[in-house]
Design a protein around this motif. Structure first.
Motif, PDB file in Angstrom:
ATOM      1  N   ALA A1125       0.888  -1.200   0.000  1.00 47.77           N
ATOM      2  CA  ALA A1125       0.000   0.000   0.000  1.00 47.77           C
ATOM      3  C   ALA A1125       0.911   1.230   0.000  1.00 47.77           C
ATOM      4  O   ALA A1125       1.756   1.398   0.883  1.00 47.77           O
ATOM      5  CB  ALA A1125      -0.917  -0.024   1.218  1.00 47.77           C
ATOM      6  N   HIS A1126       0.764   2.024  -1.001  1.00 50.32           N
ATOM      7  CA  HIS A1126       1.663   3.203  -1.043  1.00 50.32           C
ATOM      8  C   HIS A1126       0.801   4.430  -1.390  1.00 50.32           C
ATOM      9  O   HIS A1126      -0.234   4.316  -2.077  1.00 50.32           O
ATOM     10  CB  HIS A1126       2.788   2.961  -2.055  1.00 50.32           C
ATOM     11  N   CYS A1127       1.353   5.561  -0.823  1.00 50.52           N
ATOM     12  CA  CYS A1127       0.690   6.867  -1.065  1.00 50.52           C
ATOM     13  C   CYS A1127       1.765   7.936  -1.099  1.00 50.52           C
ATOM     14  O   CYS A1127       2.932   7.660  -0.829  1.00 50.52           O
ATOM     15  CB  CYS A1127      -0.360   7.154   0.027  1.00 50.52           C
ATOM     16  N   THR A1128       1.335   9.159  -1.335  1.00 48.69           N
ATOM     17  CA  THR A1128       2.317  10.237  -1.487  1.00 48.69           C
ATOM     18  C   THR A1128       1.988  11.332  -0.474  1.00 48.69           C
ATOM     19  O   THR A1128       0.859  11.820  -0.423  1.00 48.69           O
ATOM     20  CB  THR A1128       2.267  10.815  -2.912  1.00 48.69           C
ATOM     21  N   HIS A1129       3.014  11.617   0.330  1.00 48.77           N
ATOM     22  CA  HIS A1129       2.908  12.726   1.277  1.00 48.77           C
ATOM     23  C   HIS A1129       3.945  13.732   0.887  1.00 48.77           C
ATOM     24  O   HIS A1129       5.125  13.465   0.973  1.00 48.77           O
ATOM     25  CB  HIS A1129       3.170  12.223   2.715  1.00 48.77           C
ATOM     26  N   SER A1136       3.730   0.758   2.560  1.00 48.54           N
ATOM     27  CA  SER A1136       3.711  -0.264   3.636  1.00 48.54           C
ATOM     28  C   SER A1136       3.450  -1.647   2.981  1.00 48.54           C
ATOM     29  O   SER A1136       2.797  -1.765   1.936  1.00 48.54           O
ATOM     30  CB  SER A1136       2.624   0.057   4.661  1.00 48.54           C
ATOM     31  N   LEU A1137       3.916  -2.702   3.620  1.00 48.26           N
ATOM     32  CA  LEU A1137       3.746  -4.086   3.119  1.00 48.26           C
ATOM     33  C   LEU A1137       2.948  -4.920   4.101  1.00 48.26           C
ATOM     34  O   LEU A1137       3.053  -4.734   5.321  1.00 48.26           O
ATOM     35  CB  LEU A1137       5.106  -4.775   2.903  1.00 48.26           C
ATOM     36  N   VAL A1138       2.189  -5.793   3.526  1.00 51.84           N
ATOM     37  CA  VAL A1138       1.492  -6.771   4.351  1.00 51.84           C
ATOM     38  C   VAL A1138       1.466  -8.118   3.570  1.00 51.84           C
ATOM     39  O   VAL A1138       1.422  -8.125   2.335  1.00 51.84           O
ATOM     40  CB  VAL A1138       0.063  -6.295   4.692  1.00 51.84           C
ATOM     41  N   SER A1139       1.493  -9.206   4.260  1.00 54.51           N
ATOM     42  CA  SER A1139       1.444 -10.539   3.620  1.00 54.51           C
ATOM     43  C   SER A1139       0.021 -11.079   3.645  1.00 54.51           C
ATOM     44  O   SER A1139      -0.691 -10.930   4.664  1.00 54.51           O
ATOM     45  CB  SER A1139       2.364 -11.522   4.341  1.00 54.51           C
ATOM     46  N   VAL A1140      -0.355 -11.662   2.522  1.00 53.97           N
ATOM     47  CA  VAL A1140      -1.678 -12.278   2.409  1.00 53.97           C
ATOM     48  C   VAL A1140      -1.459 -13.789   2.133  1.00 53.97           C
ATOM     49  O   VAL A1140      -0.781 -14.177   1.163  1.00 53.97           O
ATOM     50  CB  VAL A1140      -2.490 -11.644   1.273  1.00 53.97           C
ATOM     51  N   ILE A1141      -2.061 -14.599   2.948  1.00 54.47           N
ATOM     52  CA  ILE A1141      -1.992 -16.047   2.763  1.00 54.47           C
ATOM     53  C   ILE A1141      -3.325 -16.516   2.201  1.00 54.47           C
ATOM     54  O   ILE A1141      -4.387 -16.259   2.805  1.00 54.47           O
ATOM     55  CB  ILE A1141      -1.681 -16.766   4.080  1.00 54.47           C
ATOM     56  N   ILE A1142      -3.268 -17.164   1.084  1.00 56.15           N
ATOM     57  CA  ILE A1142      -4.488 -17.667   0.433  1.00 56.15           C
ATOM     58  C   ILE A1142      -4.431 -19.198   0.440  1.00 56.15           C
ATOM     59  O   ILE A1142      -3.494 -19.810  -0.103  1.00 56.15           O
ATOM     60  CB  ILE A1142      -4.602 -17.155  -1.018  1.00 56.15           C
ATOM     61  N   GLN A1143      -5.375 -19.814   1.068  1.00 59.22           N
ATOM     62  CA  GLN A1143      -5.459 -21.285   1.115  1.00 59.22           C
ATOM     63  C   GLN A1143      -6.378 -21.774  -0.001  1.00 59.22           C
ATOM     64  O   GLN A1143      -7.523 -21.325  -0.097  1.00 59.22           O
ATOM     65  CB  GLN A1143      -5.991 -21.766   2.465  1.00 59.22           C
ATOM     66  N   VAL A1144      -5.868 -22.691  -0.815  1.00 59.29           N
ATOM     67  CA  VAL A1144      -6.683 -23.262  -1.891  1.00 59.29           C
ATOM     68  C   VAL A1144      -7.374 -24.514  -1.329  1.00 59.29           C
ATOM     69  O   VAL A1144      -6.720 -25.469  -0.888  1.00 59.29           O
ATOM     70  CB  VAL A1144      -5.834 -23.662  -3.101  1.00 59.29           C
ATOM     71  N   LYS A1145      -8.671 -24.457  -1.315  1.00 61.99           N
ATOM     72  CA  LYS A1145      -9.437 -25.566  -0.753  1.00 61.99           C
ATOM     73  C   LYS A1145      -9.741 -26.615  -1.842  1.00 61.99           C
ATOM     74  O   LYS A1145     -10.036 -26.266  -2.985  1.00 61.99           O
ATOM     75  CB  LYS A1145     -10.725 -25.057  -0.151  1.00 61.99           C
ATOM     76  N   ASP A1146      -9.649 -27.875  -1.382  1.00 65.36           N
ATOM     77  CA  ASP A1146      -9.819 -28.999  -2.325  1.00 65.36           C
ATOM     78  C   ASP A1146     -11.283 -29.222  -2.633  1.00 65.36           C
ATOM     79  O   ASP A1146     -12.145 -29.083  -1.765  1.00 65.36           O
ATOM     80  CB  ASP A1146      -9.237 -30.273  -1.717  1.00 65.36           C
ATOM     81  N   ILE A1147     -11.547 -29.608  -3.857  1.00 66.90           N
ATOM     82  CA  ILE A1147     -12.839 -30.148  -4.255  1.00 66.90           C
ATOM     83  C   ILE A1147     -12.559 -31.463  -4.978  1.00 66.90           C
ATOM     84  O   ILE A1147     -11.422 -31.756  -5.398  1.00 66.90           O
ATOM     85  CB  ILE A1147     -13.615 -29.179  -5.167  1.00 66.90           C
TER      86      ILE A1147
END
Length: 1744
Positions: A1125-1129, A1136-1147
């Motif tokens: 996420a970035h902006c201009t001041h 700023s950084l953040v981690s996103v964990i995505i779980q792939v659910k089985d079918i």
């Protein structure tokens, strides 16, 4: 799941673990030894008992445990096998039974025993090395022992104990036959004596209690020639020499034969003679001695000869002072004395006192001897015979011992004094004389004479009468017999005087002789001689005159002659008028050589008669051929006898005499060349062998022997000698193959035939006596051999634990010889075992990136089977593993390519391996390959770069950002260490990074660094070797405190998304708070998990995260994405950084995937239900129930479900029943793998191919139960006889491999069976003989190693015409009555032909003189009459029948038919009318005439009786047997001048007598009217045999008395001209030659000529004309044989006779003297022939 457990009922009988039990036990097992346990299972307690087969109660069974043990001592030799029936009974009373087969193992508990303690054999010294010693029956000597044990314990080993005997003889260690080891010499050792010991091959070996004594007699053979001690001998003869003077004694040494000596050269004038045995040369003729001789002396032993030269010098004795005393020596010696007698002492003078002298006898050493020192002459004890030699000249020598010695000689005459040892011998016998009854006393009647061989008084003979009968006396010195006193009325008309001749010796000797004295009246007729002798040949024609007996009447009356003896009237007749004696019957020398009878002459007036003796000596002629005792001789001769062996001595007899009965024997040549095998001694008739006979070469010989007599011409007869050669055991048996190979399955049943070894023995009598034995290689007794057929089969014990191969040594023996053959047996094992891995799962670590071919593991599936069934091949089942790995036949698994541990599919690989043996049994295992890491991956940062803003007022240690790098390796290789790299100095002071976590934190205050961009790189380095690293750029923007940074609402976002989420779908939103608008962006990932593939997108304005591409749980189960996420001041960009964990659910989006498709499985047929086939595995990448797989069989066919089942969980496919390869070879079906998805279930299928491997479970079969074939008996070996086909339901070629044997019906191995393509052919192995065996029933067995099948081959042997008919009799002899009607059965000839059909159809034909009078039925052989027979025409028929078969072969039989006489001929008078004149004063009882009638019949039918039908009122009578007509009443009482009588001759035949009549006219005349016509009673004429017919012999008219010339005289020949050789002119009386004459046939004729005056028989007269035929040389000499042959050695001595030829000439003595000479063939005059003897001699040395 439902489990059902089956429980055994309480009412079920006990069940044994096996129906049959097999075991062995040693016969030496102790009592109580356990044998076997037979256990039965039951719901209740079981008790056991033995119900049968327990002979002698040898075993007992524990009633509770079922253990069978011994309770008595066992003996293999008594009982070798027990078959026990064991019963198990439970508490419910139910029972079952099992068979227990107990085989005793033989122990060596019996020592060998010799069959005899002494053996005697013989061997010829000429036998070559290796010859067999024979016994007394000329069969090989076998030293034989027996052993009651079996197998190796009964195999015997013979050995000769004495080392010296072993030098000469070898003994067959296994058979006990003896052969020579070196040349045997009789002269060195004539007898061998040694001992033989025997032991068995058991353990320990046992020896016979006593060795056998063996004696071998050496047969001497003439193999040593005679040898003289020196080549030349010297001898001297001093004159005077006397006959018998010893010259020298020769001696030739011969070790094995007697020697005969002869002088072969140099013996001029036959001056010397050599004793043939003693070898002493002595003087033979002292009258012609020469000065020097060189004699060649030969010594001959019958085969070899040697010669020596003897040089003899003849000289006068030298004069010396040494002389015999001048005394005449005349000693005497009595004959017949055997004691030694001293004759005299010969003295010599001219020697010194006491000088030794040596006396010796020079001749007659066998009769005289002399004492050497004293000169005393004595006899040797030889009995002298005065009559043989009465004086001997003994030559005596005396010599001194000087050098040279002086010699003196003297001759001593020794007289042999007579002893009365010979009786007188009468000369000129027999003695006979006549004397008139009125002789005066003193009249000398006869003189006898005797001679005595003795001398002096011993020869002085005196004569005396033993009985003088009162009328006679004899002069004692002269031998004159005279009348002592006159005859008176008591005198007899005949006396036989016995005269004794006595010598004068002491004691006197005498002999006696008889003198016939006939006393006659002065009116009795007088014979010219009282004793007539005549010689006639036995073949003299009947009615030939042989003698003219003449008598005269002193009164001048006419005489009548007759033969007194009735029995002689059948052979001889005398003309009653002339006295001419004729032969009227057939004479036979062989029946009687001499006939003596009395001829009576009676005057026709007074009736006075006289008698004379006639002796007819029958001369033999060669009218009888030699006759063998048999026509066919059959003799049996053993083969192998040496040449010269006597076979048979034939004997033929010849009833002739003299040279006519001398028989010589000859062998005739025939097609069989018998003369090369046999010879016959011409003199003795002994047939001997010329060479050794061999039964195997020729079984039978037919010899034709001819016996020839020495008559002229020679007669002969022939006989057949059938020599059957008896077969001896002189040939060893021979196996038909040098080795045998066979195969047998270990599953073969008891008794299964494995192979047949077959031998043949050329010896016929041993062909069926061969005995087969397994010598070695059968230690565990797996095999048994039929001792008679040679069939090797599985033993009854049927062990299954067989070795892979067996090498048997099999022997065959005929009792004398033994031969061995190797038999190689391969065991084709059954596929009893499946392969087995040690583990079901193996784990193996493998370094990744290992090069292709790297060994992974070595598997070993063990299969206890042998052969192909124990050979295992390996297969990788699953596809992935097959791609990555390979496996070879040894179980070695290697990589096929490099592997990457970091590849998820390769990290852990399961290799599923199937091991399959040669029979189709399989095993499975899994190898888990775990790849070990290699540092082949550098750390990878999650993001490609990091940009972040940080406020400057952050405290020390504040985490700025975490830099993450991932290393795909593991362990130390994946341990990442972070470093800040390539930093500015200022940055290094304020920034630091945690080397382990990658967290960048503030090291020092950032104040003062506002708006400063800190740029540096972070290095991620792993811990591997070598270390790998990577860099990522990091930018940290330091902003003032017042600048607010975007702040995410969550420090970490976690979202989930199903893998089937459509693209564009939102997953979630990240939110950052800031004073100014925030722009969201995704940090570019460096890995898949960090969205390198841009699977997700982010809305830059809203922060919403969406799916850009399909996600796959099975590929990536989670993502970790950095969002910025970035902006201009104030123109300062912050982020700023953040981690996103995505779980792939089985079918459930993945269906199960089989590891292989199709699956290749193998299953051996006949495997029990429940056998595993293969495990199928399907993998489902889904999770949970979606990835849980269940297996099932696709319902394609109900049949498959009946055969297979699959475990739903494990995937193991198993069988539900036994499968049969012959029903179906391959099963194909699908297996379905289904997952357990809830909403949707996915499945897949795979093809399973199950190949059923073949097992040998089907026996072979012949296409026919019986094959029928035929073969011609003369077919050659190799001829195909029958073709057989076999079938085998098994599929594989291995299980269909067959071998065929002829197992029965062919004991001699005459057939063989071979394979040609897909058929078996029975072929001929050796020649056949249909007559011996017409049909063969062969049993042929086919075996595939486990099973066998049999069929019968019926072979008919087709006939060829190879046998001649065999006449049942060689001679048929019978008699046939001459009145037999045509068609009457006589006899039946019979011949048998062992052939068949037309070849055996015998047709009979009849041949020979007179065969046309008989009929021989061509089919039946019945002989019948065809015409009327007449014995009087032909009394004997010599015919022969010929029996001919359809092929032209024949045999002959002689038929001798004797025609039996029937009384069909009446007697026939010699004349139908007789006329005789009688004087009117004829005395009563006086013979008038002799009538003669002959009957041509035989026997009683030919015996004639005479009678008068009309006797003129009894005035005349006739003698019934002789035909003599006598006057019974005086004539002067009647005035009748003529009487007519009727004479009847009747035979004695039956059933009725036949007769004939003749008339007799008796004229009565006055004595004064009678006047004889002829001057004399007898006239003689001589004529040559070569005169022509019509030649005049003489005229009887010129011989008449004076005074009758004017009378009308008619001349007739009344007797003696039966053959018409002469004729007479009735008017002139001139006798002419009427036919040609032959001196050799008859040289004398007696013609009785009657002269009748006035045509009145009463006035006739008779005279005898004797015509002598003289010989003319009209016959050439003829040799007795057409050819003569002789074989002589080239060193035959000169003057030796080598052959004698003989010829004969039929002319008379003046013309039959034969002179012999050599005409041609002797160009160099090597031979000479004796001109008189016919002896051919060698006169020059021969040189071949």
């Amino acid at each position: 799941t439902v489990n059902v457990q089956i429980k055994v009922s309480d009412y079920t009988p006990p069940r044994f673990s096996a129906k049959e039990y097999f075991t062995e036990i040693s016969e030496a097992a102790a009592i109580g030894s356990p044998v076997i346990m037979a256990v039965a299972i039951s719901q209740s307690a079981v008790t056991y008992e033995i119900k049968g087969g327990n002979e002698d109660d040898a075993f007992l069974v524990n009633s509770f445990s079922g253990v069978i043990s011994t309770q008595k001592a066992l003996d293999f030799e008594s009982i070798s096998f027990y078959e026990l029936t064991v019963r198990a009974t439970n508490m419910a009373g139910l029972f079952s039974e099992a068979m227990v087969f107990l085989y005793l193992v033989d122990e060596n508990d019996n020592a060998p025993v010799f069959l005899s303690s002494d053996y005697t054999g013989k061997i010829s010294e000429s036998a070559p090395v290796g010859s067999m010693v024979m016994d007394k029956n000329n069969i090989p000597l076998v030293i034989q022992a027996t052993d009651a044990d079996e197998s190796s314990s009964a195999l015997l080993v013979y050995q000769i104990l004495e080392p010296e005997a072993r030098k000469y003889f070898r003994i067959d260690a296994s058979m006990g036959t003896l052969t020579t080891a070196r040349i045997i010499d009789y002269e060195s050792i004539p007898v061998f004596s040694f001992t033989v010991q025997v032991h068995d091959n058991g353990f320990p070996s046992l020896f016979a209690p006593m060795p056998a004594k063996v004696t071998v007699l050496v047969t001497n053979v003439n193999d040593s020639p005679p040898k003289f001690a020196q080549p030349t001998y010297y001898a001297s003869v001093y004159l005077p020499a006397y006959q018998g003077t010893k010259v020298i004694s020769m001696k030739a040494e011969d070790a094995d034969s007697n020697v005969t000596y002869s002088i072969v050269e140099g013996n001029l004038d036959d001056a010397f003679i050599i004793h043939p045995k003693a070898g002493v040369i002595s003087v033979q003729d002292d009258s012609k001695l020469r000065s020097h001789y060189e004699l060649t002396v030969r010594a001959f032993d019958g085969l070899f000869k040697a010669t020596a030269l003897v040089k003899v010098n003849v000289s006068d004795a030298k004069e010396s002072n040494l002389k015999f005393k001048p005394i005449t020596y005349t000693p005497t010696i009595l004959e017949n004395i055997k004691e030694i007698q001293v004759l005299l002492v010969a003295g010599a003078i001219g020697s010194h006192l006491n000088e030794p002298l040596v006396y010796s006898v020079l001749n007659l050493e066998d009769k005289f001897q002399i004492v050497q020192s004293s000169g005393m002459l004595k006899t040797t004890g030889f009995p002298f015979d005065h009559e043989e030699q009465d004086v001997y000249n003994v030559a005596v020598e005396v010599r001194d011992l000087r050098n040279p010695p002086r010699r003196a000689y003297t001759n001593i005459k020794v007289f042999v004094e007579d002893v009365n040892d010979n009786a007188p011998e009468f000369q000129n016998l027999p003695y006979y004389t006549t004397v008139q009854d009125d002789a005066e006393p003193g009249d000398v009647l006869f003189q006898v004479f005797a001679n005595d061989k003795d001398t002096g008084d011993n020869a002085a003979i005196t004569y005396s009468l033993v009985d003088n009968h009162g009328y006679f006396r004899i002069d004692p010195f002269l031998g004159d017999i005279s009348l002592w006193k006159p005859f008176d009325f008591e005198a007899l008309n005949k006396y036989i005087l016995k005269v004794k001749a006595t010598d004068g010796g002491y004691p006197p000797l005498h002999s006696e002789a008889e003198v016939l004295v006939i006393v006659r009246n002065k009116s009795n007729p007088l014979f010219q001689s009282l004793y007539y002798t005549v010689k006639v040949p036995e073949n003299i024609p009947q009615y030939t005159a042989i003698l003219h007996v003449q008598a005269r009447s002193p009164e001048g009356f006419r005489l009548i002659y007759n033969i007194a003896e009735e029995e002689l009237l059948k052979l001889f007749n005398i003309n009653f008028k002339t006295g001419v004696l004729s032969v009227i019957g057939q004479l036979d020398y062989e029946s009687q050589t001499k006939h003596a009878f009395t001829v009576r002459a009676t005057d026709t007036v007074l009736g006075f008669f006289s008698e004379a003796i006639v002796e007819v000596e029958v001369e033999d002629i060669n009218d009888n051929p030699p006759v063998f005792t048999k026509m066919v001789y059959t003799v049996l001769v053993e083969e192998g006898l040496p040449a010269g062996t006597s076979v048979i001595q034939l004997e033929a007899s010849d009833e002739d005499s003299g040279r006519n009965k001398v028989i010589s024997y000859h062998m005739l040549d025939n097609e069989s060349d018998s003369s090369s095998f046999f010879a016959i001694d011409a003199t003795s008739g002994t047939v001997i062998t010329e060479q050794e006979l061999d039964y195997e070469q020729t079984h039978q010989f037919h010899l034709k022997i001819r016996a020839v007599d020495n008559g002229v011409p020679p007669l002969s007869s022939e006989a057949i000698v059938i020599v059957n050669v008896s077969d001896l055991n002189d040939n060893p048996p021979k196996f038909r193959q040098p080795q045998y190979e066979a195969a047998v399955s270990e599953m073969a049943t008891c008794g299964h035939i494995i192979v047949r070894v077959q031998a043949f023995d050329p010896d016929s009598k041993d062909a069926n006596k061969l005995e087969y034995l397994i010598l070695s290689g059968n230690d565990n007794r797996h095999f048994a051999i039929n001792s008679s057929s040679g069939i090797i089969s599985m033993s009854n014990l049927c062990r299954r634990s067989l070795n892979t191969t067996y090498d048997l040594n099999v022997s065959v023996s005929d009792g004398v010889f033994q031969r061995t053959v190797p038999v190689h047996i391969n065991t084709t094992n059954a596929n009893k075992y499946s392969p087995a891995f040690e583990q079901s799962i193996y784990e193996v670590e493998l370094a990744e990136n290992a090069k292709a071919g790297t060994k992974v593991i070595e598997l070993a599936a063990m299969d206890p089977d042998d052969g192909p069934y124990g050979t295992v091949e390996y297969t990788i089942i699953n596809k992935l593993a097959r791609e990555k790995f390979s496996i070879d036949g040894n179980g070695h698994i290697v990589t096929s390519e490099r592997l990457d541990r970091e590849n998820s599919t390769e990290r852990v690989i399961a290799i599923k391996v199937m091991a399959k043996d040669g029979g189709g049994k399989v095993a499975f295992c899994t190898i888990k390959i775990i790849l070990t890491d290699e540092n082949d991956n550098a750390p990878q940062f999650k993001a490609s770069e990091y940009k972040i803003s940080i406020q400057s007022n952050m405290s020390k240690g504040f985490p700025v950002v975490q830099i993450l790098a991932y290393d795909a390796d593991e362990g130390a290789n994946a341990d990442v260490t972070y470093f800040v790299d390539a930093v500015e100095e200022i940055t290094e002071d304020v920034i630091e990074i945690n080397p382990a976590t990658g967290v960048i934190s503030i090291k020092e205050s950032l104040v003062g660094l506002e708006n400063k961009m800190l740029s540096f790189q972070v290095k991620a380095q792993d811990g591997g070797t070598p270390q790998r690293d990577s860099l990522v750029p990091v930018q940290v923007n330091v902003v003032p405190n017042e600048v607010a940074l975007p702040k995410f609402s969550e420090p970490l976002y976690s979202f989930s998304a199903y893998e089937d989420l459509p693209t564009g779908s939102e997953i979630g939103t990240v939110k950052a708070e800031a004073d100014v608008p925030v722009i969201y962006s995704l940090v570019e990932g460096n890995t898949i998990e960090s969205n390198k593939e841009k699977v997700f997108i982010l809305d830059k304005d809203t922060g919403t995260l969406k799916v850009e591409k399909n996600v796959d749980h099975e590929r990536t189960k989670w993502y970790q994405i950095d969002v910025m996420a970035h902006c201009t001041h104030a123109e300062t960009e912050v982020a700023s950084l953040v981690s996103v964990i995505i779980q792939v659910k089985d079918i459930n989006d993945n269906q199960p995937v089989f590891e292989a498709n199709p699956y290749q499985a193998f299953l051996m047929e006949n495997m029990p239900a429940g056998t595993t086939v293969i495990q199928v595995t399907a993998n489902d990448q889904d999770l949970g129930s979606n990835g849980l797989v269940t297996y099932s069989l696709e319902p394609e066919s109900d049949d498959v479900k009946k055969l297979f089942t699959i475990d739903g969980e494990s995937g193991w496919i198993t069988t539900m029943k036994e499968l049969d390869r012959e029903v179906e070879e391959t099963y194909r079906f699908h297996v379905v793998a289904s997952d357990h998805g809830r909403n949707i279930k996915l499945s897949s299928s795979a093809l399973v191919e199950v190949t059923i491997t073949d097992e040998n479970d089907n026996p072979p079969q012949f296409t026919l139960e019986v094959y029928r074939a035929s073969v011609v008996e003369d077919s050659l070996p190799g001829q195909v006889v029958a073709k057989l086909r076999t079938e085998d339901a098994d599929i594989s070629e291995l299980n269909r491999q067959l071998i065929c044997y002829i197992t029965d019906g062919d004991p001699l191995g005459q057939f063989a069976i071979d394979r040609f393509g897909d058929e078996w052919r029975v072929v001929l192995n050796s020649s056949l003989d249909r007559e011996e065996t017409e049909k063969y029933l062969l049993q042929v067995t086919a075996s595939d190693g486990r099973f066998q099948a049999t069929t019968v081959v019926e072979i008919y042997v087709l006939d060829i015409n190879d046998n001649s008919p065999e006449c049942q009799e060689m001679l048929y002899a019978t008699s046939v009555s001459e009145d037999a009607q045509p068609g009457m059965f006589i006899l039946k000839v019979s011949a048998k032909d062992p052939d068949l059909g037309s070849n055996a159809q015998v047709t009979y034909t009849l041949h020979g003189p007179g065969a046309g009078e008989f009929r021989l039925d061509p089919q039946t052989g019945e002989l019948t009459t065809l015409a009327l027979l007449d014995r009087e025409q032909q009394a004997l028929y010599s015919l022969f029948s010929k029996a001919t078969d359809g092929g032209g072969r024949s045999c002959q039989a002689d038929i001798v038919l004797t025609i039996q006489d029937v009384n069909d001929n009446p007697p026939r008078f010699s004349s139908s009318h007789y006329a005789v004149a009688m004087f009117d004063n004829t005395t009563v009882k006086t013979p008038v005439i002799v009538v003669l009638a002959r009957d041509s019949d035989a026997g009683k039918n030919a015996e004639v009786e005479y009678s008068l039908v009309d006797s003129a009122n009894g005035r005349f009578s006739i003698e019934e047997s002789t035909g003599i007509v006598r006057l019974e009443k005086p004539l002067n009482e009647e005035e009748q001048s003529e009487f007519e009588l009727t004479v009847q001759a009747s035979d004695m035949g039956s059933p009725r007598s036949l007769f004939s009549l003749a008339t007799l006219t008796v004229s009565v005349v006055d004595l004064s009217d009678y006047l004889p016509v002829f001057l004399h009673n007898e006239y003689v004429a001589t004529i040559g045999e070569d005169v022509h017919a019509g030649t005049e012999v003489l005229s009887v008219s010129a011989l008449t008395r004076d005074g009758v010339d004017d009378a009308d005289i008619v001349y007739t020949v009344v007797n003696g001209n039966e053959h018409g050789r002469f004729r007479i002119n009735a008017k002139t009386g001139t006798v002419y030659v009427n036919q040609s004459l032959d001196f050799e046939s008859c040289h004398e004729y007696y013609l009785s000529i009657e002269g009748t005056r006035g045509a009145s028989s009463s006035l006739s007269d008779m005279t005898m004309v004797i015509i002598n035929v003289t010989d003319v040389n009209d016959n050439v000499p003829r040799f007795l044989h057409e050819a003569y042959s002789a074989e002589v050695s080239e060193d035959v001595p000169v003057r030796e006779t080598i052959l004698e030829v003989s010829a004969d000439d039929r002319d008379g003595p003046l013309n039959n003297q034969i002179h012999y000479s050599i005409e041609s063939g002797d160009p160099h005059q090597h031979f000479a022939i004796g001109p008189v003897s016919g002896e051919i001699q060698v006169i020059k040395r021969l040189n071949r």
